[in-house]
Scaffold this active site. Sequence first.
Site, PDB file in Angstrom:
ATOM      1  N   ASP A  29       8.718   8.982   5.435  1.00 18.31           N
ATOM      2  CA  ASP A  29       8.355   8.604   4.060  1.00 18.31           C
ATOM      3  C   ASP A  29       8.843   9.707   3.127  1.00 18.31           C
ATOM      4  O   ASP A  29       8.620  10.894   3.382  1.00 18.31           O
ATOM      5  CB  ASP A  29       6.829   8.429   3.951  1.00 18.31           C
ATOM      6  N   ILE A  30       9.490   9.305   2.063  1.00 19.10           N
ATOM      7  CA  ILE A  30      10.103  10.269   1.142  1.00 19.10           C
ATOM      8  C   ILE A  30       9.048  10.986   0.278  1.00 19.10           C
ATOM      9  O   ILE A  30       9.322  12.040  -0.306  1.00 19.10           O
ATOM     10  CB  ILE A  30      11.179   9.565   0.271  1.00 19.10           C
ATOM     11  N   GLU A  88       3.619  -1.272  -2.693  1.00 19.08           N
ATOM     12  CA  GLU A  88       4.796  -0.824  -3.443  1.00 19.08           C
ATOM     13  C   GLU A  88       6.076  -1.525  -2.975  1.00 19.08           C
ATOM     14  O   GLU A  88       6.874  -1.964  -3.796  1.00 19.08           O
ATOM     15  CB  GLU A  88       4.917   0.700  -3.253  1.00 19.08           C
ATOM     16  N   HIS A  93       5.364  -2.825   6.650  1.00 16.10           N
ATOM     17  CA  HIS A  93       5.549  -1.501   7.242  1.00 16.10           C
ATOM     18  C   HIS A  93       4.195  -0.880   7.572  1.00 16.10           C
ATOM     19  O   HIS A  93       3.182  -1.200   6.966  1.00 16.10           O
ATOM     20  CB  HIS A  93       6.346  -0.564   6.316  1.00 16.10           C
ATOM     21  N   HIS A  95       2.352   2.883   7.971  1.00 18.41           N
ATOM     22  CA  HIS A  95       2.413   4.336   7.758  1.00 18.41           C
ATOM     23  C   HIS A  95       1.796   5.027   8.975  1.00 18.41           C
ATOM     24  O   HIS A  95       0.676   4.673   9.384  1.00 18.41           O
ATOM     25  CB  HIS A  95       1.574   4.751   6.546  1.00 18.41           C
TER      26      HIS A  95
HETATM   27  P1  AMP Z   1       3.364   0.957   0.159  1.00 19.18           P
HETATM   28  O1  AMP Z   1       4.261  -0.252  -0.048  1.00 19.18           O
HETATM   29  O2  AMP Z   1       2.226   0.981  -0.818  1.00 19.18           O
HETATM   30  O3  AMP Z   1       2.898   1.066   1.599  1.00 19.18           O
HETATM   31  O4  AMP Z   1       4.234   2.258  -0.149  1.00 19.18           O
HETATM   32  C1  AMP Z   1       5.600   2.336   0.180  1.00 19.18           C
HETATM   33  C2  AMP Z   1       5.935   3.684   0.744  1.00 19.18           C
HETATM   34  O5  AMP Z   1       7.344   3.730   0.912  1.00 19.18           O
HETATM   35  C3  AMP Z   1       5.553   4.871  -0.148  1.00 19.18           C
HETATM   36  O6  AMP Z   1       4.768   5.788   0.592  1.00 19.18           O
HETATM   37  C4  AMP Z   1       6.898   5.468  -0.562  1.00 19.18           C
HETATM   38  O7  AMP Z   1       6.874   6.869  -0.665  1.00 19.18           O
HETATM   39  C5  AMP Z   1       7.812   5.004   0.549  1.00 19.18           C
HETATM   40  N1  AMP Z   1       9.202   4.870   0.143  1.00 19.18           N
HETATM   41  C6  AMP Z   1       9.672   4.174  -0.906  1.00 19.18           C
HETATM   42  N2  AMP Z   1      11.015   4.277  -0.979  1.00 19.18           N
HETATM   43  C7  AMP Z   1      11.397   5.077   0.040  1.00 19.18           C
HETATM   44  C8  AMP Z   1      12.657   5.574   0.511  1.00 19.18           C
HETATM   45  N3  AMP Z   1      13.810   5.279  -0.121  1.00 19.18           N
HETATM   46  N4  AMP Z   1      12.661   6.373   1.608  1.00 19.18           N
HETATM   47  C9  AMP Z   1      11.497   6.695   2.236  1.00 19.18           C
HETATM   48  N5  AMP Z   1      10.285   6.245   1.852  1.00 19.18           N
HETATM   49  C10 AMP Z   1      10.229   5.446   0.769  1.00 19.18           C
END
Ligand code: AMP
Length: 128
Positions: A29-30, A88, A93, A95
Amino acid sequence: MATIFSRIIAGEIPSYRVAENEKFYAFLDINPLAKGHTLVVPKQEVDYLYDLDDDTLKEMIVFAKSIATKIKSFSGCKRVATVVLGLEVPHAHIHLIPMNSEKDVDFSREKLSLTPEEFSEIATALQK
Ligand code: AMP
């Protein structure tokens, strides 16, 4: 339009890859809550985790387990939290977050700011 995670899986957007097989992709995760915070994503583009078919969901958990084991020994954490938000990015996915106490999985906390070198080192350690 492809989700950002499909574009990552396709290699159109860079990521710090941790593991991959024919059905799943795992990368850092970025905006990590802790060093080793990893996302596990099915290559099939489905928005909601529980819309995956049963077999894919089972395989995804087993795939996540192999990575969680590595995260645990890498970070020395008590447990690896398994969290599903999906608020988001509309691509299912999981975590995986190193955790020693409940506050370690508080998503409202400020995220770590890691250098590209630090991300690469973590990904390399988790690939082993
Ligand atoms: P959520 O959809 O609420 O589970 O959050 C999406 C997660 O994806 C967040 O923790 C972001 O930091 C992560 N994220 C979004 N874009 C990227 C990316 N390009 N590379 C890595 N992680 C990402």
